[in-house]
Design an enzyme around this catalytic site. Structure first.
Site, PDB file in Angstrom:
ATOM      1  N   ASP A 290       0.840  -1.209   0.000  1.00 25.27           N
ATOM      2  CA  ASP A 290       0.000   0.000   0.000  1.00 25.27           C
ATOM      3  C   ASP A 290       0.867   1.247   0.000  1.00 25.27           C
ATOM      4  OD1 ASP A 290      -1.801  -2.043   1.998  1.00 25.27           O
ATOM      5  OD2 ASP A 290      -2.864  -0.943   0.434  1.00 25.27           O
TER       6      ASP A 290
ATOM      7  N   ASP B 111     -10.716  -4.370  -0.863  1.00 24.40           N
ATOM      8  CA  ASP B 111      -9.645  -3.951   0.030  1.00 24.40           C
ATOM      9  C   ASP B 111     -10.214  -3.058   1.129  1.00 24.40           C
ATOM     10  OD1 ASP B 111      -6.528  -2.073  -0.542  1.00 24.40           O
ATOM     11  OD2 ASP B 111      -7.532  -2.725   1.292  1.00 24.40           O
TER      12      ASP B 111
HETATM   13  C1  DX5 Z   1      -6.485   1.409   2.924  1.00 22.57           C
HETATM   14  C2  DX5 Z   1      -5.551   0.243   2.870  1.00 22.57           C
HETATM   15  C3  DX5 Z   1      -6.108  -0.841   3.760  1.00 22.57           C
HETATM   16  C4  DX5 Z   1      -5.215  -2.044   3.878  1.00 22.57           C
HETATM   17  C5  DX5 Z   1      -5.982  -3.207   4.462  1.00 22.57           C
HETATM   18  O1  DX5 Z   1      -5.953   2.449   2.206  1.00 22.57           O
HETATM   19  O2  DX5 Z   1      -5.432  -0.211   1.531  1.00 22.57           O
HETATM   20  O3  DX5 Z   1      -7.361  -1.217   3.229  1.00 22.57           O
HETATM   21  O4  DX5 Z   1      -4.666  -2.348   2.694  1.00 22.57           O
HETATM   22  O5  DX5 Z   1      -6.325  -2.821   5.719  1.00 22.57           O
HETATM   23  P1  DX5 Z   1      -7.201  -3.702   6.723  1.00 22.57           P
HETATM   24  O6  DX5 Z   1      -7.233  -5.115   6.193  1.00 22.57           O
HETATM   25  O7  DX5 Z   1      -6.462  -3.596   8.014  1.00 22.57           O
HETATM   26  O8  DX5 Z   1      -8.547  -3.073   6.709  1.00 22.57           O
END
Ligand code: DX5
Length: 221
Positions: free
Chosen positions: A36, A176
């Site tokens: 990310d 995501d």
């Molecule tokens: C948001 C990020 C999150 C991450 C996953 O910008 O992209 O969504 O990857 O986060 P969790 O699984 O902790 O919600």
């Protein structure tokens, strides 16, 4: 029944134990990882960039997705390709010339993904949907891990599935944000097949291997 794929998001990993955690996630069944990338402009957080992609390239033979949550990502497509990303995801909201960015990613020999924030309509991709290797439907507002899954995105995932079935059946449908044992099943049921998960993987008390295995199981129960 199509096997769900988990893409652990290393945003939630312990960077002091990154390779160990990557290997644990792979023992649990992960074959891809999401990196990310955040610039503090497109999203209100700053994370990491090409050096971490290079490190992840040394840590795994799995597919690396560079999720570019940055303004004007077209400036860095070549750099992320050279760093080792296999799939480069840009945000529709962050690119002035989206068709050109998709073509650039493909000319670099990489798979092209486009992400939509929760409020961005699917129809904004109407002209380029056939060109995508992946459509990423964000289920949280991008910028941070550990957020709650936004319930209305389930309707959007279902519409995205129908759109891809009609216009681009080989395109991956990924979600995501807030993916955990409670949300992965409903999202799989409406057509999501690739699941980015950070907190629920790297925050799991029994470790990333147990977390990935449990998520894959929960998707199709
Ligand atoms: C948001 C990020 C999150 C991450 C996953 O910008 O992209 O969504 O990857 O986060 P969790 O699984 O902790 O919600």
């Amino acid at each position: 029944m199509t096997t769900p794929e988990i893409a652990p998001s290393i945003l939630a990993a312990d960077f002091l134990r990154l390779q160990e955690q990557v290997q644990a996630a792979e023992r649990g069944g992960a074959r891809r990882f999401q990196i990310d990338v955040m610039d503090g402009l497109f999203v209100p957080n700053i994370s990491f960039g090409m050096p971490l992609v290079e490190a992840m390239r040394r840590a795994t033979a799995g597919l690396l997705e560079a999720h570019l949550m940055i303004v004007q990502p077209d400036r860095y497509l070549e750099a992320f390709a050279q760093a080792g990303a296999d799939l480069i995801i840009v945000h529709q909201e962050a690119v002035t010339h989206l068709d050109r960015a998709i073509q650039q990613i493909k000319q670099l020999g990489k798979r092209a993904g486009v992400a939509l924030c929760p409020a961005t309509p699917l129809r904004t991709l109407d002209e380029v949907i056939e060109d995508l290797d992946m459509l990423l439907v964000m289920t949280v507002n991008p910028g941070f891990g550990g957020q709650r899954f936004i319930p209305y995105t389930l309707r959007k995932i279902a519409r995205a599935r129908a759109l891809l079935d009609e216009r681009n059946p080989t395109c991956e449908l990924e979600i995501d944000g807030g993916v955990d044992l409670a949300t992965i099943g409903p999202a799989y049921a409406v057509g999501a097949r690739v699941f980015v998960a950070g907190t629920s993987v790297f925050g799991h008390p029994q470790g990333a291997d147990a977390a990935v295995a449990a998520l894959m199981e929960a998707a199709t129960v």
